[in-house]
Design a protein around this motif. Structure first.
Motif, PDB file in Angstrom:
ATOM      1  N   ARG A 260       0.939  -1.184   0.111  1.00 46.70           N
ATOM      2  CA  ARG A 260      -0.030   0.038   0.130  1.00 46.70           C
ATOM      3  C   ARG A 260       0.851   1.158  -0.127  1.00 46.70           C
ATOM      4  O   ARG A 260       1.915   1.307   0.848  1.00 46.70           O
ATOM      5  CB  ARG A 260      -1.016   0.076   1.293  1.00 46.70           C
ATOM      6  CG  ARG A 260      -1.720   1.231   1.418  1.00 46.70           C
ATOM      7  CD  ARG A 260      -2.612   1.023   2.501  1.00 46.70           C
ATOM      8  NE  ARG A 260      -3.546   2.420   2.632  1.00 46.70           N
ATOM      9  CZ  ARG A 260      -4.400   2.788   2.128  1.00 46.70           C
ATOM     10  NH1 ARG A 260      -4.966   1.968   1.196  1.00 46.70           N
ATOM     11  NH2 ARG A 260      -5.131   3.845   2.381  1.00 46.70           N
ATOM     12  N   CYS A 261       0.728   2.145  -0.989  1.00 52.92           N
ATOM     13  CA  CYS A 261       1.475   3.295  -1.160  1.00 52.92           C
ATOM     14  C   CYS A 261       0.609   4.508  -1.218  1.00 52.92           C
ATOM     15  O   CYS A 261      -0.265   4.252  -2.119  1.00 52.92           O
ATOM     16  CB  CYS A 261       2.414   3.236  -2.407  1.00 52.92           C
ATOM     17  SG  CYS A 261       3.717   4.416  -2.731  1.00 52.92           S
ATOM     18  N   GLU A 262       1.026   5.560  -0.278  1.00 51.42           N
ATOM     19  CA  GLU A 262      -0.014   6.623  -0.524  1.00 51.42           C
ATOM     20  C   GLU A 262       0.834   7.931  -0.462  1.00 51.42           C
ATOM     21  O   GLU A 262       1.791   8.103   0.378  1.00 51.42           O
ATOM     22  CB  GLU A 262      -0.759   6.691   0.785  1.00 51.42           C
ATOM     23  CG  GLU A 262      -1.747   7.611   1.055  1.00 51.42           C
ATOM     24  CD  GLU A 262      -2.874   7.242   2.122  1.00 51.42           C
ATOM     25  OE1 GLU A 262      -3.621   6.276   2.114  1.00 51.42           O
ATOM     26  OE2 GLU A 262      -2.594   8.043   3.156  1.00 51.42           O
TER      27      GLU A 262
ATOM     28  N   ARG B 252       3.811   7.343   2.145  1.00 51.46           N
ATOM     29  CA  ARG B 252       3.369   6.393   3.386  1.00 51.46           C
ATOM     30  C   ARG B 252       3.409   4.984   2.559  1.00 51.46           C
ATOM     31  O   ARG B 252       2.748   4.751   1.486  1.00 51.46           O
ATOM     32  CB  ARG B 252       2.073   6.604   3.867  1.00 51.46           C
ATOM     33  CG  ARG B 252       2.076   8.087   4.520  1.00 51.46           C
ATOM     34  CD  ARG B 252       0.943   8.265   5.357  1.00 51.46           C
ATOM     35  NE  ARG B 252       0.806   9.508   5.898  1.00 51.46           N
ATOM     36  CZ  ARG B 252       1.372  10.137   6.853  1.00 51.46           C
ATOM     37  NH1 ARG B 252       2.405   9.428   7.459  1.00 51.46           N
ATOM     38  NH2 ARG B 252       1.214  11.531   7.031  1.00 51.46           N
TER      39      ARG B 252
ATOM     40  N   ASP C  18       0.651  11.993   0.699  1.00 49.19           N
ATOM     41  CA  ASP C  18       0.209  12.873   1.550  1.00 49.19           C
ATOM     42  C   ASP C  18       0.896  14.087   1.781  1.00 49.19           C
ATOM     43  O   ASP C  18       1.537  14.064   2.687  1.00 49.19           O
ATOM     44  CB  ASP C  18      -0.146  12.079   3.154  1.00 49.19           C
ATOM     45  CG  ASP C  18      -1.255  13.160   3.881  1.00 49.19           C
ATOM     46  OD1 ASP C  18      -1.405  14.082   3.431  1.00 49.19           O
ATOM     47  OD2 ASP C  18      -1.180  12.720   5.016  1.00 49.19           O
TER      48      ASP C  18
ATOM     49  N   GLU D  46      -0.710  15.159  -5.547  1.00 50.97           N
ATOM     50  CA  GLU D  46      -1.457  13.999  -5.457  1.00 50.97           C
ATOM     51  C   GLU D  46      -1.942  13.328  -6.716  1.00 50.97           C
ATOM     52  O   GLU D  46      -2.223  12.106  -7.111  1.00 50.97           O
ATOM     53  CB  GLU D  46      -2.797  13.815  -4.573  1.00 50.97           C
ATOM     54  CG  GLU D  46      -2.006  14.000  -2.866  1.00 50.97           C
ATOM     55  CD  GLU D  46      -1.718  15.383  -2.499  1.00 50.97           C
ATOM     56  OE1 GLU D  46      -2.355  16.401  -2.912  1.00 50.97           O
ATOM     57  OE2 GLU D  46      -1.157  15.455  -1.336  1.00 50.97           O
TER      58      GLU D  46
ATOM     59  N   SER E 163      -5.091  13.263   0.536  1.00 50.22           N
ATOM     60  CA  SER E 163      -3.932  12.374   0.348  1.00 50.22           C
ATOM     61  C   SER E 163      -4.477  11.439  -0.805  1.00 50.22           C
ATOM     62  O   SER E 163      -5.770  11.368  -1.127  1.00 50.22           O
ATOM     63  CB  SER E 163      -3.826  11.532   1.681  1.00 50.22           C
ATOM     64  OG  SER E 163      -5.056  11.000   1.953  1.00 50.22           O
ATOM     65  N   LYS E 164      -3.755  10.671  -1.409  1.00 49.32           N
ATOM     66  CA  LYS E 164      -4.174   9.823  -2.497  1.00 49.32           C
ATOM     67  C   LYS E 164      -3.520   8.523  -2.588  1.00 49.32           C
ATOM     68  O   LYS E 164      -2.247   8.426  -2.338  1.00 49.32           O
ATOM     69  CB  LYS E 164      -4.028  10.623  -4.038  1.00 49.32           C
ATOM     70  CG  LYS E 164      -4.513   9.548  -5.117  1.00 49.32           C
ATOM     71  CD  LYS E 164      -4.045  10.503  -6.326  1.00 49.32           C
ATOM     72  CE  LYS E 164      -4.371   9.404  -7.358  1.00 49.32           C
ATOM     73  NZ  LYS E 164      -4.009   9.918  -8.754  1.00 49.32           N
ATOM     74  N   THR E 165      -4.131   7.325  -2.673  1.00 47.68           N
ATOM     75  CA  THR E 165      -3.437   6.041  -2.749  1.00 47.68           C
ATOM     76  C   THR E 165      -2.792   6.127  -4.190  1.00 47.68           C
ATOM     77  O   THR E 165      -3.625   6.351  -5.058  1.00 47.68           O
ATOM     78  CB  THR E 165      -4.579   4.867  -2.593  1.00 47.68           C
ATOM     79  OG1 THR E 165      -5.187   4.963  -1.096  1.00 47.68           O
ATOM     80  CG2 THR E 165      -3.840   3.754  -2.595  1.00 47.68           C
ATOM     81  N   ILE E 166      -1.782   5.455  -4.216  1.00 45.67           N
ATOM     82  CA  ILE E 166      -0.818   5.349  -5.436  1.00 45.67           C
ATOM     83  C   ILE E 166      -1.100   3.853  -5.812  1.00 45.67           C
ATOM     84  O   ILE E 166      -0.896   2.902  -5.239  1.00 45.67           O
ATOM     85  CB  ILE E 166       0.644   5.622  -5.102  1.00 45.67           C
ATOM     86  CG1 ILE E 166       0.649   7.157  -4.653  1.00 45.67           C
ATOM     87  CG2 ILE E 166       1.526   5.290  -6.273  1.00 45.67           C
ATOM     88  CD1 ILE E 166       2.171   7.463  -4.030  1.00 45.67           C
ATOM     89  N   SER E 167      -1.439   3.441  -7.129  1.00 47.44           N
ATOM     90  CA  SER E 167      -1.428   2.490  -7.718  1.00 47.44           C
ATOM     91  C   SER E 167       0.017   1.964  -8.562  1.00 47.44           C
ATOM     92  O   SER E 167       0.502   2.991  -9.167  1.00 47.44           O
ATOM     93  CB  SER E 167      -2.502   2.539  -8.793  1.00 47.44           C
ATOM     94  OG  SER E 167      -2.399   1.438  -9.785  1.00 47.44           O
TER      95      SER E 167
END
Length: 143
Positions: free
Chosen positions: A62-64, A71, A66, A107, A133-137
């Protein structure tokens, strides 16, 4: 005589003398950060190269992003079932790490890929102020 009991008492004495935050200074020596990361900067870009071996599926990471932090969350598990560990230099186990970036990053403009045990995350400097914040695919394969 229980030698571990004496070690515990010794640590409590140090905590009382120096304060409980004394051991925090040694965390990176006693317990290295995982995953390991290199951060590179060029103009308005940041390239983060993250060492995460043993990933079978990208969903394990899981990569985010912020703002000022990248993270990472996941688990490093090397396939050596049935063997006794004699020496460990490749740190294994669950990780949850926040990496401070040199400047706030966008983001909406992020690219990440997993290749040969490394995650490459390309970020861009944010010239606007935002608190999202945004989750990275993460994609698999070569660029």
């Amino acid at each position: 005589m229980d030698s571990f009991k004496h070690m515990h008492e010794w640590r409590q004495n140090i905590d009382r003398f120096f304060g409980e935050s004394f051991w925090n200074e040694f965390d990176s020596i006693l317990k290295p950060n995982i995953p390991q990361i290199n951060i590179y900067r060029k103009d308005y870009e940041i390239l983060c190269v993250i060492n995460i071996p043993g990933i079978q599926q990208i969903k394990q990471i899981r990569c985010e992003i912020d703002g000022y932090h990248l993270r990472l969350q996941g688990e490093i598990e090397l396939p050596a079932k049935g063997y006794e560990l004699i020496q460990e230099e490749i740190i294994q186990g669950s990780f949850n790490r926040a990496i401070e970036l040199p400047y706030r990053c966008r983001e909406d403009k992020v690219h990440a890929r997993y290749e040969h045990g490394l995650v490459f995350v390309k970020l861009y400097k944010d010239v606007h102020d935002s608190n999202k914040s945004k989750t990275i695919s993460i994609e698999e394969g070569e660029q």
